[in-house]
Design an enzyme around this catalytic site. Sequence first.
Site, PDB file in Angstrom:
ATOM      1  N   ASP A   8       5.993   1.234  -4.044  1.00  0.00           N
ATOM      2  CA  ASP A   8       5.050   2.251  -3.582  1.00  0.00           C
ATOM      3  C   ASP A   8       5.243   3.459  -4.497  1.00  0.00           C
ATOM      4  O   ASP A   8       6.146   4.263  -4.282  1.00  0.00           O
ATOM      5  CB  ASP A   8       5.322   2.625  -2.125  1.00  0.00           C
ATOM      6  CG  ASP A   8       4.405   3.737  -1.638  1.00  0.00           C
ATOM      7  OD1 ASP A   8       3.211   3.718  -1.987  1.00  0.00           O
ATOM      8  OD2 ASP A   8       4.887   4.631  -0.918  1.00  0.00           O
ATOM      9  N   GLU A  67       1.386  -1.101  -5.249  1.00  0.00           N
ATOM     10  CA  GLU A  67       0.231  -0.530  -4.564  1.00  0.00           C
ATOM     11  C   GLU A  67      -0.644   0.200  -5.577  1.00  0.00           C
ATOM     12  O   GLU A  67      -0.136   0.921  -6.438  1.00  0.00           O
ATOM     13  CB  GLU A  67       0.703   0.428  -3.473  1.00  0.00           C
ATOM     14  CG  GLU A  67      -0.385   0.791  -2.493  1.00  0.00           C
ATOM     15  CD  GLU A  67       0.163   1.518  -1.282  1.00  0.00           C
ATOM     16  OE1 GLU A  67       0.517   0.848  -0.303  1.00  0.00           O
ATOM     17  OE2 GLU A  67       0.234   2.751  -1.339  1.00  0.00           O
ATOM     18  N   ASP A 139       8.306   5.750   2.463  1.00  0.00           N
ATOM     19  CA  ASP A 139       8.013   5.159   1.154  1.00  0.00           C
ATOM     20  C   ASP A 139       8.630   3.772   1.009  1.00  0.00           C
ATOM     21  O   ASP A 139       8.024   2.873   0.422  1.00  0.00           O
ATOM     22  CB  ASP A 139       8.501   6.089   0.040  1.00  0.00           C
ATOM     23  CG  ASP A 139       7.765   7.421   0.061  1.00  0.00           C
ATOM     24  OD1 ASP A 139       6.537   7.411  -0.130  1.00  0.00           O
ATOM     25  OD2 ASP A 139       8.408   8.456   0.288  1.00  0.00           O
TER      26      ASP A 139
END
Length: 174
Positions: A8, A67, A139
């Site tokens: 992420d 992502e 996160d």
Amino acid sequence: MARILGIDPGSRITGYGLIETNNKKTVYIAAGCIRAGEGGLAERLGQIFQGITGIIQAYHPDEVAVEQVFMHQNPGSALKLGQARGAAICAAVNAVLPIFEYTPSQVKQAVVGRGDAAKSQVQYMIRLLLKLPAEPATDAADALACALCHEHAGPLLAGLAGQVRGRRRGRYYR
């Protein structure tokens, strides 16, 4: 068994999460955050690259799920996020790992069942799905969710794209 590294990306905090799967059972390996600090953007990008490189060397993942950039209202933030994402992807490319990309809504859909789920819902579901004693940091939870999304959708998406015919010993083959 396939070991999947989920990332992420963030310009200040980049989450990472590792899972291992044998298509029947998913096991949590590790998760955490790379805190890039308060330096200039170039320094932070270097820290992200080095951090992901260190994680790859320590855990030897087979695949990487990242992502994609989400642009809400601030284009400047989206550009910095894209650069952080690029640093993480470069670390994976440098290690000759296959990279798969998923939108935030795909990741949330795979884990929570709704593409517009709140971060707290993602954290809760990650704790349940991976049987963790506590909810991981935001996160790290997003990174684990990205890895789980790839575990569920990766073979299907790769097969639909004609990239692979199947999976053997945790690896895709042509």
